[in-house]
Every structure is written in structure tokens, then in C-alpha cells.
Design a protein around this motif. Structure first.
Motif, mmCIF file in Angstrom:
data_model
loop_
_atom_site.group_PDB
_atom_site.id
_atom_site.type_symbol
_atom_site.label_atom_id
_atom_site.label_comp_id
_atom_site.label_asym_id
_atom_site.label_seq_id
_atom_site.Cartn_x
_atom_site.Cartn_y
_atom_site.Cartn_z
ATOM 1 N N PHE A 190 117.724 -69.827 11.146
ATOM 2 C CA PHE A 190 117.081 -68.531 11.331
ATOM 3 C C PHE A 190 116.141 -68.355 10.136
ATOM 4 O O PHE A 190 116.598 -68.019 9.036
ATOM 5 N N GLY B 86 112.699 -66.670 8.234
ATOM 6 C CA GLY B 86 111.881 -65.461 8.242
ATOM 7 C C GLY B 86 111.936 -64.695 6.939
ATOM 8 O O GLY B 86 110.977 -64.003 6.585
ATOM 9 N N HIS B 87 113.028 -64.803 6.205
ATOM 10 C CA HIS B 87 113.148 -64.105 4.928
ATOM 11 C C HIS B 87 112.321 -64.811 3.856
ATOM 12 O O HIS B 87 112.190 -66.038 3.855
ATOM 13 N N HIS C 194 116.291 -57.590 8.617
ATOM 14 C CA HIS C 194 115.929 -58.311 9.836
ATOM 15 C C HIS C 194 117.081 -58.234 10.835
ATOM 16 O O HIS C 194 118.254 -58.369 10.456
ATOM 17 N N TRP D 276 118.486 -59.995 14.411
ATOM 18 C CA TRP D 276 118.362 -61.249 15.144
ATOM 19 C C TRP D 276 119.221 -61.211 16.400
ATOM 20 O O TRP D 276 120.279 -60.598 16.422
ATOM 21 N N ASN E 186 114.112 -63.133 16.257
ATOM 22 C CA ASN E 186 114.043 -62.002 15.328
ATOM 23 C C ASN E 186 113.320 -60.859 16.037
ATOM 24 O O ASN E 186 112.089 -60.804 16.080
ATOM 25 N N LYS F 254 111.892 -56.336 12.460
ATOM 26 C CA LYS F 254 111.754 -56.489 11.017
ATOM 27 C C LYS F 254 111.344 -55.147 10.428
ATOM 28 O O LYS F 254 110.492 -54.460 10.980
#
Length: 489
Positions: free
Chosen positions: A386, A388-389, A414, A416, A423, A426
């Protein structure tokens, strides 16, 4: 007379010695010449000289090549070269022996197939018959099932085709902000009755809140340093805390006081978790050890070592396992019956700061600076990434509806879809007025027992409660999902 004989004998001995010396010198000189010639032949290369051809070796080499390349000819012929011929002449001779017409153009030169079979262009029918015979023979001779390896491109294409469309989830929005702490809120825990929850942090106080109204019910003190972990027992009226002062405490909520201390850690304790069925407590800290305690007797059951850095997070798995994440980038699965590690996961590239176990599946997630990873329990098989951060993932939480929440050190929150890794939302948290811009980190989070409310503890000294937007629908908030290539590491 005797003097003459003695003189003659002396001269003969001298002559014999001179002859022996001369003979030995000649032999030594001859030997040195031979050694010099051998060294010259070994180390000196004459680039201009023509290489000598060994006719016997060449015949043997050509024969082996033809046997290896044309051994499966239709009539079973095994051509051997017994005279000095070129490769082209050998091919023509092989064609004549098999009864095929002699090729007259470059396009008619025979080409060996991958199976070593010789096929001449223009004779397609014969080639197809030969191919069928080979397939029948292979099926007859084969006894084991042979699985051909697949390339990475084929694996990725199969994964993309098998990716399911994510389930729609309503977006989340902030419902209530609870001020009250005088420092960072580092840990949260919800009671199993779903009526109240506890919080603690850098101000060293333990606060009890009403979950429905958000009112503060009780404040307890006892630690002399920042509190890092909380756990509420479902089997007894006990609440457990751990802090950077190295203490693990047991609070009796009927008398609102500390009734037990668990001594053993050599430094600060950063995390703790309770066994779901047994009266067992596990704690991990800066001394890189995971210690298992008997709640009633305060005895240390196990001191499990193996990490090379501070243990930042712990979670319980189905009996008899605990899972720990450490600053050494490793995740370890511990068998508490044997008191040892049964699996070590080294996929993360940065220290592991958070763990979360799914409430109804044998899966769990781990968070780090690089990304969030999904695992299968209890063997620790890697399932998915996962990504995205852009900062350290301090907290992870999963509810029964398949929603996972991750909070970062930069205030990013976030949401998920657990099954697909999509995701779907956000956002960045907003610090309360009067706080610094840098005080936006999210340090802890947890869902209530129903999974409909999310509680977060943040660096702005507040507790925030989040709920789903009841007015949202699939038309107002559609799924913007595009299948992407996932990272398989």
C-alpha cells in the motif's frame, strides 16, 4: 718405483674427476636448454605463424556436432564424417542420404528447429508429420508433469486481470475534537463495552472519556515519563500502561489505582498487547526484547530476544502468536508456547513503526517509512503493498468493513480498501488554534467496537473522533479506480 706408480694413480684420478665434471656440466647444459625451449613454447606466441590443424581432432569435432544437431532425422540416420569435408558439404551429404532433394537456393538451406529436427522449406507436409511423431513420442515417454516457468511480464498481466474492483466506502469526516491533554497523545484504547475509551501521552496522565458524549470522566497519574502504550482487558476490570520510564503498570478501574508493577525491562517500554484468551501480557521496548508476563502472578514467562533495535509495536495474533515490529526493519512472529521466533520478515527498508491485525481474517499490516505491507498469518507470507505516504507511518487500524486507516508523521490520514489496496480517501488533519504548524503528526488511532467511529491522537494535544459521511453515495463520491502495476517486493 713406488713413487712413479703413485704419481700415475694420482693423474688418473684427476683425469677421471675432470671427465665427471665435464660430463655433469654437459648434462646440466643440455637440461637447461630443454627447459628454456619448453618455457619458450609455453609463454611465447607467434601471432604470424599458421596454426597447425589436427585432422583427427577436427573429424571428431565435426562428427560430434552433426550427431548432436541431426540425431533425430526421419530415417534414424546418424551421419559421421570420415573424410575432411566442410560444414556445407556435410549438410548436403546428410540430405542426400535421407532422400531429400538437394537445395539449389539459399532459402532452401535446412534449418534445425528447437527440438533438433531438420526441416527443409518447401516440404511442409513432411515437417508436420515429423512434428506429430515427436509429440506422440514425448507424450508416451513423459511420466511427470512439467510446469514451465512464467516471465515477470506474464505474472503482472495475470495479476492485473485478477484485480477486483474495490468496494465502495463512504468518505470519513471529522465529528468531534476533544482537548484536555497537555502533551502529545501517544496511545488510545476502547473498552469492550464500547461505552468509554482511554488515552494517554506525553503529559504522563491517563484519561478516561465517554465515547458517546466525549466528556472527560476520570484522570489518573502514576507514571513519571511519557506513556507509550495502552491495553484494556476484556476478562477483568484491568487497564495496562507502559511508559518510557521502563515501567509496566496494571490499573484496577474499580479502585482507580495501580495494583501491579511488572519489572524487567532495562529501558523505556514502547508497546504492549494482551492475549485475547489468556491472562498474558506482552511488552516490548528500547532494550530490543519482547517480554511475556503472567498478569496475576507478575512473573516473567519469556524474555524473547532477536531484534537488533527498539521494539516499536506489538500486536496479538491467533493463539499462540505475538507479532512485533522493530527499528531494525524486521517483523518477528513469536510462538509464546515455545518462547521463540518462528518467522522473521525482512521486506521493509526502514524501521517498522506500526502493526494492525484484521479483526476477522488471518492477515495483518505493517507500516514503515517506505510503505505499508499486507501479510498473511501465521507464516508471514507477503501479499501486497500500500504505497502513498510520504512520511513515517505511525499508526494503523482496521475495522470489520474492510477499511484500513493509516496516520503519518506529517499529519496525512489515508483510508484504504483492505482487499484491493485502493486508497479511496486522503486528507490532512488540521491542528487546533494555538498549535505550531509542525504539530500535525498523528501518533495513534483506533476504531470503536462497531467500526463506525475512528479515534485519533495527535501532536496538537487533541483527540479527534471521525465518522462516515451519511449523506455520501456512489453517485456523489464515485470510485476513481484505475488498475495499476503493483510492486511485488
Amino acid at each position: 718405483m713406488s713413487a712413479t706408480v703413485a704419481e700415475k694413480r694420482r693423474r688418473d684420478e684427476e683425469d677421471g674427476a675432470r671427465k665427471m665434471v665435464k660430463t655433469g656440466a654437459e648434462d646440466l647444459s643440455e637440461m637447461m636448454k630443454k627447459r628454456a625451449l619448453q618455457a619458450k613454447m609455453m609463454f611465447v606466441t607467434y601471432f604470424g605463424a599458421e596454426v597447425r590443424q589436427d585432422d583427427a581432432a577436427k573429424k571428431l569435432s565435426v562428427g560430434l556436432k552433426l550427431r548432436r544437431g541431426y540425431a533425430s532425422t526421419p530415417d534414424g540416420a546418424k551421419p559421421l564424417i570420415t573424410e575432411k569435408v566442410t560444414a556445407k558439404q556435410a549438410d548436403l551429404k546428410l540430405l542426400k542420404s535421407s532422400g531429400s532433394p538437394e537445395p539449389t537456393t539459399a532459402s532452401a538451406i535446412p534449418q534445425p528447429t528447437a527440438q533438433g529436427q531438420l526441416i527443409v522449406s518447401g516440404d511442409k507436409q513432411k515437417a508436420e508429420e515429423i512434428k506429430k511423431q515427436q509429440e506422440r513420442a514425448a507424450r508416451k515417454d513423459s511420466k511427470d508433469l512439467v510446469v514451465l516457468p512464467m516471465s515477470g511480464k506474464e505474472l503482472r498481466s495475470m495479476h492485473d486481470k485478477s484485480m477486483k474492483r474495490p468496494q465502495w466506502h463512504a468518505p470519513w469526516k471529522i465529528h468531534r475534537v476533544l482537548p484536555g491533554h497537555l502533551g502529545w497523545v501517544r496511545c488510545l484504547a476502547v473498552d469492550h463495552s464500547n461505552e468509554w475509551f482511554a488515552s494517554s501521552g506525553a503529559d504522563r496522565t491517563l484519561k478516561i472519556w465517554d465515547l458517546a458524549s466525549g466528556k472527560l470522566k476520570l484522570t489518573l497519574t502514576g507514571h513519571i515519563s511519557s506513556v507509550r502504550g495502552l491495553a484494556i482487558s476484556s476478562r477483568s476490570p484491568y487497564l495496562f500502561t507502559c511508559a518510557e520510564d521502563g515501567k509496566v503498570m496494571c490499573w484496577d478501574l474499580e479502585y482507580n489505582k495501580v495494583v501491579r508493577n511488572y519489572h524487567g525491562h532495562l529501558n523505556g517500554v514502547y508497546s504492549l498487547t494482551l492475549h485475547p484468551k489468556l491472562d498474558i501480557l506482552a511488552s516490548g521496548g528500547r532494550d530490543a526484547s519482547v517480554r511475556v508476563w503472567d498478569i496475576r502472578t507478575r512473573a516473567e514467562i519469556h524474555c524473547m530476544t532477536g531484534h537488533q533495535g527498539a521494539v516499536h509495536c506489538l500486536t496479538s495474533a491467533p493463539d499462540p502468536y505475538f507479532i512485533s515490529g522493530s527499528q531494525d526493519k524486521q517483523i518477528k512472529i513469536w510462538d509464546i508456547a515455545e518462547g521463540r521466533s518462528v518467522a522473521t520478515l525482512t521486506h521493509h527498508k526502514k524501521g517498522v513503526r506500526s502493526l494492525a491485525y484484521h479483526p476477522s481474517e488471518y492477515t495483518f499490516a505493517s507500516g514503515s517509512r517506505d510503505n505499508i505491507k499486507k501479510w498473511k498469518s501465521p507464516r508471514g507470507e507477503f501479499l501486497d503493498n500500500f504505497s502513498g505516504h510520504e512520511s513515517i507511518v505511525n499508526t494503523l487500524s482496521i475495522n470489520q468493513d474492510g477499511v484500513m486507516v493509516s496516520g503519518g508523521d506529517d499529519g496525512a490520514l489515508h483510508f484504504w480498501d483492505w482487499k484491493t489496496g485502493y486508497n479511496f480517501q486522503k486528507m490532512n488533519t488540521i491542528a487546533q488554534p494555538g498549535s505550531l504548524e509542525a504539530e500535525t503528526a498523528i501518533y495513534c488511532s483506533t476504531f470503536d467496537q462497531s467500526g463506525s467511529r475512528l479515534i485519533t491522537g495527535e501532536a496538537d494535544k487533541t483527540i479527534k473522533i471521525w465518522k462516515e459521511d451519511e449523506t455520501a453515495t456512489e453517485e456523489t463520491h464515485p470510485i476513481e479506480w484505475i488498475p495499476q502495476k503493483r510492486k511485488f517486493f
